[in-house]
Design an enzyme around this catalytic site. Sequence first.
Site, PDB file in Angstrom:
ATOM      1  N   HIS A  48      -5.128  14.562  -9.090  1.00  0.00           N
ATOM      2  CA  HIS A  48      -5.330  13.179  -9.523  1.00  0.00           C
ATOM      3  C   HIS A  48      -4.404  12.773 -10.667  1.00  0.00           C
ATOM      4  O   HIS A  48      -4.017  11.600 -10.761  1.00  0.00           O
ATOM      5  CB  HIS A  48      -6.792  12.966  -9.919  1.00  0.00           C
ATOM      6  CG  HIS A  48      -7.721  12.980  -8.740  1.00  0.00           C
ATOM      7  ND1 HIS A  48      -7.795  11.943  -7.832  1.00  0.00           N
ATOM      8  CD2 HIS A  48      -8.605  13.911  -8.307  1.00  0.00           C
ATOM      9  CE1 HIS A  48      -8.683  12.219  -6.891  1.00  0.00           C
ATOM     10  NE2 HIS A  48      -9.196  13.415  -7.155  1.00  0.00           N
ATOM     11  N   GLU A  84      -4.663   2.244  -4.409  1.00  0.00           N
ATOM     12  CA  GLU A  84      -3.209   2.381  -4.292  1.00  0.00           C
ATOM     13  C   GLU A  84      -2.567   1.112  -3.747  1.00  0.00           C
ATOM     14  O   GLU A  84      -1.415   1.121  -3.317  1.00  0.00           O
ATOM     15  CB  GLU A  84      -2.856   3.569  -3.394  1.00  0.00           C
ATOM     16  CG  GLU A  84      -3.209   3.414  -1.936  1.00  0.00           C
ATOM     17  CD  GLU A  84      -4.624   3.892  -1.598  1.00  0.00           C
ATOM     18  OE1 GLU A  84      -4.872   4.215  -0.433  1.00  0.00           O
ATOM     19  OE2 GLU A  84      -5.482   3.935  -2.518  1.00  0.00           O
ATOM     20  N   ASP A 143       0.854  -1.190   0.000  1.00  0.00           N
ATOM     21  CA  ASP A 143       0.000   0.000   0.000  1.00  0.00           C
ATOM     22  C   ASP A 143       0.890   1.240   0.000  1.00  0.00           C
ATOM     23  O   ASP A 143       1.839   1.328   0.795  1.00  0.00           O
ATOM     24  CB  ASP A 143      -0.903  -0.009   1.239  1.00  0.00           C
ATOM     25  CG  ASP A 143      -1.884   1.150   1.228  1.00  0.00           C
ATOM     26  OD1 ASP A 143      -2.935   1.037   0.587  1.00  0.00           O
ATOM     27  OD2 ASP A 143      -1.572   2.190   1.870  1.00  0.00           O
ATOM     28  N   ASN A 184      -2.800  12.570  -3.333  1.00  0.00           N
ATOM     29  CA  ASN A 184      -3.796  12.916  -4.357  1.00  0.00           C
ATOM     30  C   ASN A 184      -4.413  14.287  -4.097  1.00  0.00           C
ATOM     31  O   ASN A 184      -4.573  15.102  -5.001  1.00  0.00           O
ATOM     32  CB  ASN A 184      -4.898  11.856  -4.378  1.00  0.00           C
ATOM     33  CG  ASN A 184      -4.899  11.035  -5.656  1.00  0.00           C
ATOM     34  OD1 ASN A 184      -4.190  11.336  -6.609  1.00  0.00           O
ATOM     35  ND2 ASN A 184      -5.689   9.991  -5.674  1.00  0.00           N
ATOM     36  N   ASP A 228      -2.070   9.598 -10.538  1.00  0.00           N
ATOM     37  CA  ASP A 228      -2.004   8.529 -11.545  1.00  0.00           C
ATOM     38  C   ASP A 228      -0.556   8.263 -11.945  1.00  0.00           C
ATOM     39  O   ASP A 228      -0.149   7.105 -12.093  1.00  0.00           O
ATOM     40  CB  ASP A 228      -2.821   8.910 -12.783  1.00  0.00           C
ATOM     41  CG  ASP A 228      -4.325   8.821 -12.539  1.00  0.00           C
ATOM     42  OD1 ASP A 228      -4.731   8.257 -11.504  1.00  0.00           O
ATOM     43  OD2 ASP A 228      -5.094   9.314 -13.388  1.00  0.00           O
TER      44      ASP A 228
END
Length: 327
Positions: free
Chosen positions: A198, A229, A185, A193, A202
């Site tokens: 975003h 994630e 994780d 984020n 990404d």
Amino acid sequence: MLVQPEPESATILVVDDDPFTRHMLTRYLVREGYRVIEAANGEAALDLYWRDLPDLVLLDALMPVIDGFEVCKRLHTMAPGSPAPVLMITGLEDEKSVDQAFEIGVADYITKPINWAVLRQRVRRLIAQHRLEQQLREANYQLQQLTVIDSLTQVANRRRFDEYLLQEWGRALREHQPLSLVICDIDHFKHYNDHYGHQAGDRCLQVVAKTLSQSIHRIADLVTRYGGEEFAIVLPNTTLEGATQVSDRLVRSVQALALPHQMSPTSAVVTLSCGVASLIPMPDYLPSDLVFTADQALYQAKNRGRNQFRAIYVMPPNTGQSVNVMV
């Protein structure tokens, strides 16, 4: 869209033990615009086939030592479903020989003496058909890949994870081999984020996925995007010790990227936490037990400050219950 290719760009393997027939065939096909390679016997034909991978094999039926029937049979055994079509040239017209030819995978045949106009059409048709079949196989492969690859990170997706874990669980159960799982994780990814946006999030996922993939060295090990994630790595035939070594490498590799993370409460760069679980599958266990245990180990790694891994080995069941040992 599938486009019919120009057959003149194709390579043809001509196999005939008679030098005159071989010369005439080669001369005619070269004039038609094909690249031609020649073999005087079956053994040489098989060697040349794997060296040049022709688009068509023009094969004499009757040859000493290894005849055309045996050559065709071996091609289909060594390359099932994908060998180039075989156009057999034969003086045999009896029903038994024709049936035998088609049973072993001959695409078509032509009799001696050769009718050159008929040969021309059959060669063109078989090559065009073979090329179109290759395009269709490639298109089907690409379509299949879309169903098992995560479009953002280009690693395997959750569906592929579920399939592969079940597959390797069954293998490990049969062979009594260890199976390990790492669930990773990205630490404080929501903060990342929210702060960077975003699109940056990404890109972060893509970079981390690539790093995880590059840190895995065995073909059987599978990196997947587990969700959001989170990433999961299935490690077949891997002990807890081996899985912890992998996890340590993953944690260090992501930290070494030095991706800025100003909003992280624990580090100035993007980091990774990993939960590791390992067991030898037994009838009393389910694949979900391995996933649950890896999740528990990940929770421990998060609880202890992140940017680290924790590992749990699931002991064989005794008195009907499993015992977890933290490492």
